[in-house]
Design an enzyme around this catalytic site. Structure first.
Site, PDB file in Angstrom:
ATOM      1  N   ILE A  18      49.087   5.378  90.878  1.00 16.96           N
ATOM      2  CA  ILE A  18      49.785   4.610  89.854  1.00 16.96           C
ATOM      3  C   ILE A  18      49.675   5.291  88.494  1.00 16.96           C
ATOM      4  O   ILE A  18      50.653   5.374  87.742  1.00 16.96           O
ATOM      5  CB  ILE A  18      49.234   3.174  89.798  1.00 16.96           C
ATOM      6  CG1 ILE A  18      49.642   2.405  91.061  1.00 16.96           C
ATOM      7  CG2 ILE A  18      49.727   2.448  88.552  1.00 16.96           C
ATOM      8  CD1 ILE A  18      49.019   1.024  91.166  1.00 16.96           C
ATOM      9  N   ASP A  37      41.301  11.596  83.478  1.00 18.19           N
ATOM     10  CA  ASP A  37      40.918  11.255  84.844  1.00 18.19           C
ATOM     11  C   ASP A  37      39.514  11.783  85.093  1.00 18.19           C
ATOM     12  O   ASP A  37      39.113  12.804  84.511  1.00 18.19           O
ATOM     13  CB  ASP A  37      41.895  11.865  85.854  1.00 18.19           C
ATOM     14  CG  ASP A  37      41.845  11.163  87.209  1.00 18.19           C
ATOM     15  OD1 ASP A  37      42.711  10.309  87.465  1.00 18.19           O
ATOM     16  OD2 ASP A  37      40.927  11.468  87.999  1.00 18.19           O
ATOM     17  N   VAL A  64      35.568   6.730  82.476  1.00 14.24           N
ATOM     18  CA  VAL A  64      35.769   5.637  81.523  1.00 14.24           C
ATOM     19  C   VAL A  64      34.554   4.725  81.416  1.00 14.24           C
ATOM     20  O   VAL A  64      34.485   3.898  80.504  1.00 14.24           O
ATOM     21  CB  VAL A  64      37.025   4.809  81.864  1.00 14.24           C
ATOM     22  CG1 VAL A  64      38.281   5.671  81.750  1.00 14.24           C
ATOM     23  CG2 VAL A  64      36.913   4.158  83.235  1.00 14.24           C
ATOM     24  N   ASN A  90      44.322   2.416  82.816  1.00 13.48           N
ATOM     25  CA  ASN A  90      44.643   2.279  84.237  1.00 13.48           C
ATOM     26  C   ASN A  90      43.484   2.630  85.158  1.00 13.48           C
ATOM     27  O   ASN A  90      43.446   2.155  86.297  1.00 13.48           O
ATOM     28  CB  ASN A  90      45.841   3.192  84.560  1.00 13.48           C
ATOM     29  CG  ASN A  90      46.039   3.378  86.040  1.00 13.48           C
ATOM     30  OD1 ASN A  90      46.523   2.494  86.747  1.00 13.48           O
ATOM     31  ND2 ASN A  90      45.648   4.552  86.543  1.00 13.48           N
ATOM     32  N   TYR A 155      35.716  -6.479  92.624  1.00 11.36           N
ATOM     33  CA  TYR A 155      37.027  -6.000  92.174  1.00 11.36           C
ATOM     34  C   TYR A 155      37.819  -7.135  91.553  1.00 11.36           C
ATOM     35  O   TYR A 155      38.364  -6.998  90.446  1.00 11.36           O
ATOM     36  CB  TYR A 155      37.781  -5.410  93.368  1.00 11.36           C
ATOM     37  CG  TYR A 155      39.105  -4.785  93.015  1.00 11.36           C
ATOM     38  CD1 TYR A 155      39.155  -3.513  92.453  1.00 11.36           C
ATOM     39  CD2 TYR A 155      40.297  -5.449  93.258  1.00 11.36           C
ATOM     40  CE1 TYR A 155      40.366  -2.926  92.138  1.00 11.36           C
ATOM     41  CE2 TYR A 155      41.523  -4.875  92.940  1.00 11.36           C
ATOM     42  CZ  TYR A 155      41.551  -3.608  92.381  1.00 11.36           C
ATOM     43  OH  TYR A 155      42.757  -3.027  92.056  1.00 11.36           O
ATOM     44  N   LYS A 159      39.077  -7.582  87.587  1.00  9.44           N
ATOM     45  CA  LYS A 159      40.501  -7.666  87.270  1.00  9.44           C
ATOM     46  C   LYS A 159      40.832  -8.990  86.575  1.00  9.44           C
ATOM     47  O   LYS A 159      41.688  -9.033  85.687  1.00  9.44           O
ATOM     48  CB  LYS A 159      41.333  -7.488  88.540  1.00  9.44           C
ATOM     49  CG  LYS A 159      41.208  -6.102  89.160  1.00  9.44           C
ATOM     50  CD  LYS A 159      41.629  -4.997  88.195  1.00  9.44           C
ATOM     51  CE  LYS A 159      41.595  -3.624  88.831  1.00  9.44           C
ATOM     52  NZ  LYS A 159      42.067  -2.560  87.914  1.00  9.44           N
ATOM     53  N   THR A 187      50.501  -4.874  96.455  1.00  8.21           N
ATOM     54  CA  THR A 187      50.230  -3.744  97.334  1.00  8.21           C
ATOM     55  C   THR A 187      51.154  -2.593  96.971  1.00  8.21           C
ATOM     56  O   THR A 187      52.379  -2.719  97.063  1.00  8.21           O
ATOM     57  CB  THR A 187      50.447  -4.126  98.803  1.00  8.21           C
ATOM     58  OG1 THR A 187      49.670  -5.281  99.106  1.00  8.21           O
ATOM     59  CG2 THR A 187      50.036  -2.986  99.715  1.00  8.21           C
ATOM     60  N   THR A 190      49.826   3.849  97.327  1.00  8.80           N
ATOM     61  CA  THR A 190      49.049   4.896  96.674  1.00  8.80           C
ATOM     62  C   THR A 190      48.433   5.805  97.735  1.00  8.80           C
ATOM     63  O   THR A 190      48.429   5.465  98.930  1.00  8.80           O
ATOM     64  CB  THR A 190      47.930   4.264  95.837  1.00  8.80           C
ATOM     65  OG1 THR A 190      47.068   3.506  96.712  1.00  8.80           O
ATOM     66  CG2 THR A 190      48.505   3.335  94.764  1.00  8.80           C
TER      67      THR A 190
END
Length: 261
Positions: A18, A37, A64, A90, A155, A159, A187, A190
């Site tokens: 993404i 990244d 991050v 992201n 997770y 979020k 979904t 990826t």
């Protein structure tokens, strides 16, 4: 001239999936893009691709979970580009486990990357967005913040926290012309999900099952999330802030145990 011409943007987790799709879309719309990244090679590869397509871009390694690394990269992007207009937070990790099953180490890691990482992106981007007279922050939440999926406690918690943090920041910085929104993908195909399908005993049966859990009867593509991110970065969303935009093909309204007709 694209609708993002003249804008300078950062995309964290931009080396694949993404994040890569978002970086590509922002560049296609005319933005200068800094690709962050944890995989330096991946970040460099995406930045090289963008440069080859005529965009101004660079890549760098950023974990991050490290505020020092986030701060340094944000400052570098603003210095190289002369300003900062947007950041797309992201980067994230998906570590499974129920509330009583996830290990403390995994819990700490998913919180550090997914939630602390978004906070760090906001924190260190704000001074530069102020200097630019405003800007856009886009955070990556998930449909898992909105509906229950067994086995993903950490997770989902992070979020959900991103949605709350997004709303809080939208209120705090709106008067300065800084808009803060988030995306909640469903979904999406990826590389991680491609691997799940590749190794499944019956890949087509699993694909059919996942398709049927969406009202649109298919899962999404990274480019579709990229398009939504570009909208929130652009001035086309100039009166949009504090919003969690679902890009989930109707998964949340159908429900994770539902099936489309």
């Amino acid at each position: 001239m694209g609708r993002l011409s003249g804008k300078s943007c950062i995309v964290t987790g931009g080396g694949a999936g993404i994040g890569e799709a978002i970086a590509i879309r922002l560049a296609e719309e005319g933005a200068r893009v800094a690709v962050a990244d944890i995989d330096a090679d991946a970040a460099g590869r995406v930045a090289t691709r963008l440069s080859g397509q005529g965009a101004e871009a660079f890549g760098g390694r950023v974990d991050v979970a490290s505020t020092a690394e986030v701060s340094a990269f944000v400052d570098e992007a603003a210095r190289r580009f002369g300003r900062l207009d947007a950041i797309v937070n992201n980067a994230g990790v998906a570590l499974p486990g129920s509330a009583d099953g996830i290990s403390e180490d995994d819990w700490d890691r998913v919180v550090a990357v997914n939630l602390k990482g978004v906070w760090a992106g906001i924190k260190y981007a704000i001074p530069h967005l102020r200097a630019a007279g405003g800007g856009s922050i886009v955070n990556m939440a998930s449909v898992q913040a909105l509906v229950g999926f067994p086995g993903w406690a950490g997770y989902a918690a992070t979020k959900g926290g991103i949605i709350a943090l997004t709303q809080q920041a939208a209120v705090e910085y709106g008067a300065e012309g800084i808009r803060v929104n988030c995306l909640a993908p469903g979904t999406i195909m990826t590389p991680m999900n491609e691997e799940i399908f590749r190794t499944a005993p019956d890949p087509q049966a699993l694909i059919d099952d996942w398709n049927s859990s969406h009202a649109l009867h298919r899962f999404g593509q990274p480019q579709e999330v990229g398009a939504a991110a570009a909208f929130l970065v652009s001035d086309d969303s100039s009166f949009v802030t504090g919003v969690c935009l679902r890009v989930d093909g109707g998964l949340a309204v159908l429900g994770p145990t539902g099936r489309a007709n």
